[in-house]
Motif scaffolding. Sequence first.
Motif, PDB file in Angstrom:
ATOM      1  N   GLN A   1       0.950  -1.162   0.014  1.00  0.00           N
ATOM      2  CA  GLN A   1       0.170   0.090  -0.005  1.00  0.00           C
ATOM      3  C   GLN A   1       1.005   1.308  -0.071  1.00  0.00           C
ATOM      4  OE1 GLN A   1      -2.555  -0.889   3.382  1.00  0.00           O
ATOM      5  NE2 GLN A   1      -4.164  -1.815   2.074  1.00  0.00           N
ATOM      6  N   VAL A   2       2.027   1.261   0.591  1.00  0.00           N
ATOM      7  CA  VAL A   2       3.056   2.277   0.326  1.00  0.00           C
ATOM      8  C   VAL A   2       3.800   2.338  -0.852  1.00  0.00           C
ATOM      9  CG1 VAL A   2       2.968   2.566   3.080  1.00  0.00           C
ATOM     10  CG2 VAL A   2       5.029   1.297   1.313  1.00  0.00           C
ATOM     11  N   SER A   3       3.732   1.328  -1.570  1.00  0.00           N
ATOM     12  CA  SER A   3       4.531   1.287  -2.901  1.00  0.00           C
ATOM     13  C   SER A   3       4.068   2.143  -4.083  1.00  0.00           C
ATOM     14  CB  SER A   3       4.634  -0.145  -3.464  1.00  0.00           C
ATOM     15  OG  SER A   3       5.604  -0.407  -4.447  1.00  0.00           O
ATOM     16  N   ARG A   4       5.145   2.959  -4.561  1.00  0.00           N
ATOM     17  CA  ARG A   4       4.753   3.722  -5.619  1.00  0.00           C
ATOM     18  C   ARG A   4       4.726   2.873  -7.015  1.00  0.00           C
ATOM     19  NH1 ARG A   4       7.561   9.735  -5.744  1.00  0.00           N
ATOM     20  NH2 ARG A   4       6.868  10.414  -3.700  1.00  0.00           N
ATOM     21  N   CYS A   5       5.699   1.831  -6.835  1.00  0.00           N
ATOM     22  CA  CYS A   5       5.781   0.989  -7.917  1.00  0.00           C
ATOM     23  C   CYS A   5       6.112  -0.579  -7.727  1.00  0.00           C
ATOM     24  CB  CYS A   5       6.929   1.392  -8.888  1.00  0.00           C
ATOM     25  SG  CYS A   5       7.258   0.303 -10.418  1.00  0.00           S
ATOM     26  N   HIS A   6       5.421  -1.513  -7.848  1.00  0.00           N
ATOM     27  CA  HIS A   6       5.737  -2.909  -7.558  1.00  0.00           C
ATOM     28  C   HIS A   6       6.139  -3.887  -8.663  1.00  0.00           C
ATOM     29  CE1 HIS A   6       5.080  -6.423  -5.232  1.00  0.00           C
ATOM     30  NE2 HIS A   6       4.336  -7.222  -6.122  1.00  0.00           N
ATOM     31  N   VAL A   7       7.181  -4.549  -8.369  1.00  0.00           N
ATOM     32  CA  VAL A   7       7.587  -5.292  -9.756  1.00  0.00           C
ATOM     33  C   VAL A   7       7.109  -6.765  -9.242  1.00  0.00           C
ATOM     34  CG1 VAL A   7       9.706  -6.073 -10.631  1.00  0.00           C
ATOM     35  CG2 VAL A   7       9.685  -3.693  -9.745  1.00  0.00           C
ATOM     36  N   TYR A   8       6.699  -7.176 -10.253  1.00  0.00           N
ATOM     37  CA  TYR A   8       6.285  -8.799 -10.282  1.00  0.00           C
ATOM     38  C   TYR A   8       6.838  -9.387 -11.555  1.00  0.00           C
ATOM     39  CZ  TYR A   8       4.024 -13.311 -10.355  1.00  0.00           C
ATOM     40  OH  TYR A   8       3.977 -14.618 -10.377  1.00  0.00           O
ATOM     41  N   LEU A   9       7.585 -10.385 -11.267  1.00  0.00           N
ATOM     42  CA  LEU A   9       8.232 -11.006 -12.366  1.00  0.00           C
ATOM     43  C   LEU A   9       8.084 -12.677 -12.280  1.00  0.00           C
ATOM     44  CD1 LEU A   9      11.709  -9.169 -12.345  1.00  0.00           C
ATOM     45  CD2 LEU A   9       9.864  -8.563 -13.611  1.00  0.00           C
ATOM     46  N   THR A  10       7.851 -13.416 -13.339  1.00  0.00           N
ATOM     47  CA  THR A  10       7.911 -14.754 -13.172  1.00  0.00           C
ATOM     48  C   THR A  10       8.034 -15.187 -14.731  1.00  0.00           C
ATOM     49  OG1 THR A  10       6.571 -16.628 -12.528  1.00  0.00           O
ATOM     50  CG2 THR A  10       5.544 -14.930 -13.729  1.00  0.00           C
ATOM     51  N   VAL A  11       8.778 -16.654 -14.620  1.00  0.00           N
ATOM     52  CA  VAL A  11       8.835 -17.230 -15.820  1.00  0.00           C
ATOM     53  C   VAL A  11       7.488 -18.034 -16.330  1.00  0.00           C
ATOM     54  CG1 VAL A  11      11.269 -17.766 -15.446  1.00  0.00           C
ATOM     55  CG2 VAL A  11       9.504 -19.390 -14.564  1.00  0.00           C
ATOM     56  N   PRO A  12       7.168 -18.644 -17.200  1.00  0.00           N
ATOM     57  CA  PRO A  12       5.917 -19.147 -17.480  1.00  0.00           C
ATOM     58  C   PRO A  12       5.546 -20.215 -16.345  1.00  0.00           C
ATOM     59  CG  PRO A  12       7.178 -18.897 -19.504  1.00  0.00           C
ATOM     60  CD  PRO A  12       7.977 -18.693 -18.402  1.00  0.00           C
TER      61      PRO A  12
ATOM     62  N   ALA B   1      -1.963  -1.413  -6.705  1.00  0.00           N
ATOM     63  CA  ALA B   1      -0.698  -0.957  -7.043  1.00  0.00           C
ATOM     64  C   ALA B   1      -0.215  -0.872  -8.437  1.00  0.00           C
ATOM     65  CB  ALA B   1       0.339  -2.194  -6.573  1.00  0.00           C
ATOM     66  N   VAL B   2       0.649   0.084  -8.828  1.00  0.00           N
ATOM     67  CA  VAL B   2       1.106   0.298 -10.179  1.00  0.00           C
ATOM     68  C   VAL B   2       2.287  -0.652 -10.325  1.00  0.00           C
ATOM     69  CG1 VAL B   2       2.337   1.850 -11.748  1.00  0.00           C
ATOM     70  CG2 VAL B   2       0.631   2.807 -10.143  1.00  0.00           C
ATOM     71  N   ILE B   3       2.080  -1.517 -11.272  1.00  0.00           N
ATOM     72  CA  ILE B   3       2.949  -2.817 -11.333  1.00  0.00           C
ATOM     73  C   ILE B   3       3.497  -2.831 -12.747  1.00  0.00           C
ATOM     74  CG2 ILE B   3       2.782  -5.329 -11.720  1.00  0.00           C
ATOM     75  CD1 ILE B   3       0.314  -5.587  -9.893  1.00  0.00           C
ATOM     76  N   VAL B   4       4.813  -3.003 -12.559  1.00  0.00           N
ATOM     77  CA  VAL B   4       5.814  -3.251 -13.751  1.00  0.00           C
ATOM     78  C   VAL B   4       6.021  -4.927 -13.596  1.00  0.00           C
ATOM     79  CG1 VAL B   4       7.878  -3.076 -14.683  1.00  0.00           C
ATOM     80  CG2 VAL B   4       6.927  -1.157 -13.842  1.00  0.00           C
ATOM     81  N   GLY B   5       5.452  -5.659 -14.692  1.00  0.00           N
ATOM     82  CA  GLY B   5       5.695  -6.993 -14.541  1.00  0.00           C
ATOM     83  C   GLY B   5       6.300  -7.467 -15.730  1.00  0.00           C
ATOM     84  N   SER B   6       6.592  -8.893 -15.823  1.00  0.00           N
ATOM     85  CA  SER B   6       7.139  -9.712 -16.940  1.00  0.00           C
ATOM     86  C   SER B   6       5.976  -9.847 -17.870  1.00  0.00           C
ATOM     87  CB  SER B   6       7.880 -10.835 -16.287  1.00  0.00           C
ATOM     88  OG  SER B   6       6.827 -11.751 -15.587  1.00  0.00           O
ATOM     89  N   ASP B   7       6.538  -9.665 -18.983  1.00  0.00           N
ATOM     90  CA  ASP B   7       5.575  -9.975 -20.325  1.00  0.00           C
ATOM     91  C   ASP B   7       5.841 -11.559 -20.540  1.00  0.00           C
ATOM     92  OD1 ASP B   7       4.008  -9.563 -22.518  1.00  0.00           O
ATOM     93  OD2 ASP B   7       5.634  -8.611 -23.740  1.00  0.00           O
TER      94      ASP B   7
ATOM     95  N   VAL C   1       7.312  -5.804 -19.412  1.00  0.00           N
ATOM     96  CA  VAL C   1       8.654  -5.587 -20.058  1.00  0.00           C
ATOM     97  C   VAL C   1       9.191  -7.161 -20.285  1.00  0.00           C
ATOM     98  CG1 VAL C   1       9.279  -3.552 -18.832  1.00  0.00           C
ATOM     99  CG2 VAL C   1      10.166  -5.711 -17.792  1.00  0.00           C
ATOM    100  N   ASP C   2      10.075  -7.205 -21.085  1.00  0.00           N
ATOM    101  CA  ASP C   2      10.882  -8.446 -21.488  1.00  0.00           C
ATOM    102  C   ASP C   2      11.400  -9.095 -20.234  1.00  0.00           C
ATOM    103  OD1 ASP C   2      12.199 -10.579 -22.293  1.00  0.00           O
ATOM    104  OD2 ASP C   2      13.172  -9.419 -24.113  1.00  0.00           O
ATOM    105  N   PHE C   3      11.123 -10.274 -19.791  1.00  0.00           N
ATOM    106  CA  PHE C   3      11.553 -11.012 -18.636  1.00  0.00           C
ATOM    107  C   PHE C   3      13.146 -10.849 -18.636  1.00  0.00           C
ATOM    108  CE2 PHE C   3      13.612 -14.469 -16.371  1.00  0.00           C
ATOM    109  CZ  PHE C   3      12.900 -14.697 -15.060  1.00  0.00           C
ATOM    110  N   HIS C   4      13.695 -11.261 -19.732  1.00  0.00           N
ATOM    111  CA  HIS C   4      14.997 -11.200 -19.713  1.00  0.00           C
ATOM    112  C   HIS C   4      15.849  -9.932 -19.857  1.00  0.00           C
ATOM    113  CE1 HIS C   4      14.207 -15.626 -20.750  1.00  0.00           C
ATOM    114  NE2 HIS C   4      13.496 -15.145 -21.682  1.00  0.00           N
ATOM    115  N   ASP C   5      15.101  -8.777 -19.843  1.00  0.00           N
ATOM    116  CA  ASP C   5      15.894  -7.668 -20.007  1.00  0.00           C
ATOM    117  C   ASP C   5      15.670  -6.842 -18.950  1.00  0.00           C
ATOM    118  OD1 ASP C   5      16.960  -5.356 -21.199  1.00  0.00           O
ATOM    119  OD2 ASP C   5      15.566  -5.009 -22.823  1.00  0.00           O
ATOM    120  N   HIS C   6      16.890  -6.886 -18.019  1.00  0.00           N
ATOM    121  CA  HIS C   6      16.966  -6.277 -16.927  1.00  0.00           C
ATOM    122  C   HIS C   6      16.975  -4.658 -17.039  1.00  0.00           C
ATOM    123  CE1 HIS C   6      21.231  -6.871 -17.189  1.00  0.00           C
ATOM    124  NE2 HIS C   6      21.257  -5.684 -16.458  1.00  0.00           N
TER     125      HIS C   6
END
Length: 416
Positions: free
Chosen positions: A302-313, A328-334, A351-356
């Motif tokens: 709830q305090v996060s401005r940007c939450h990152v969620y990444l996962t392989v298939p 949450a405003v999420i930046v996730g893996s495509d 975003v592309d999972f492989h491209d940090h």
Amino acid sequence: MNILFVHQNFPGQYRELFQWLVAQGGHQIVFLTQRKGLPEAKGARIVVYKTHHKPAEDAYAPTKYWEECVGNGLGAAFAAERLAAEGFRPDVIIGHVGWGELTFLKQVWADVPIIGFYEYYFLAQGGSVGFDPEFPASEHARFMMHARNAVNFANLHSVDLGQSPTLFQRDTYPEAFRSKIYVEHDGIRTDKLRPRAEASVPLTRLGRAVTRDDEIFTYMARNMEPTRGFHKFMRALPRILEARPNARALIIGGNEVSYGKASGAKGGYRAEMERELGDGLDWSRVHFLGKVPYAAYREIIQVSRCHVYLTVPFVLSWSSMEAMSMGAVIVGSDTPPVREVMTHGETAMLVDFHDHEALARQVIEVLEAPGDFAHLGRNARAHMVERYDFTTRCLPVHLEKINGLVPRGKAIALPR
């Protein structure tokens, strides 16, 4: 109705359904689990069973998992026999297929319908194995993955109806399974998981609590491991923190492995990344919070401005959808499981999972101009309410499926 739940790690995917049924009253509910030390559940009975057999560490690798599942199945079946001897007979059995616990229950109650949770069919291609070239599949992976599916095949005819929470998970299974599996998520309590402007998180190192006024971005996984893109997130940190001198990263998760191969390094994947990044990162602004209580986890998101969620298939994390419910405003893996729930530019930025480097750029953009991305959080919550809310969307479907397997007089009343 008499209902038997079976899940080795109570309550597992049945947290909301179990609690709702208990709260209704009038049902005789038994939950069979391996988890010990649980408090008594008012309105239900929790029965702990012991696995009947555990394979040796040096057991034959292709059949080791099946051996473990058979031990679980027999342990659950023998516990079920004791329940039957006491006079308990379920009208329906609801349980997870993946650990073998349902395998022998038809030998105890031949005509009792079983609804099985089909979480994942182990794939040698198209799933988590070999997706990240940094962790290539072994030459025997295709054999080992297929061998792990023995428990799925053993339960194909033991289970009367299957459930998968997402289409991605259902579609990992061969066609022979799919006609038996209905797709509906376990459900998100959007009434309890909301945005909260006054949320705060105390940080000992900082000497105060952080709030929405601070530039906080977050990452969460049950454990910090490659399956959930931990290594990609960590490699994005130097650029993010350099570009945003007031930003702080709050990281939730243990230092073990839930999925895939364990790190060979002392200290696990976290230690590997600490050594790799070395002095190139401002560690004073990186906060490893470990595994936190559920209430604390909510405040962090709830305090996060940007939450990152990444996962392989692989299986989509509950936390990703709970974060959406909290706006949450999420930046996730495509990746496929993420795309099923999040739409790029509408409910998240993918975003592309492989491209940090791409990950870092996108997080920086969100932190620089949070107002430009605020609509993503609002849309994400609206999507959760409309499609994945437990009470109004998911629960009625599950009850309909249960009622379809029992006599009409046993049916559970649908919620208003």
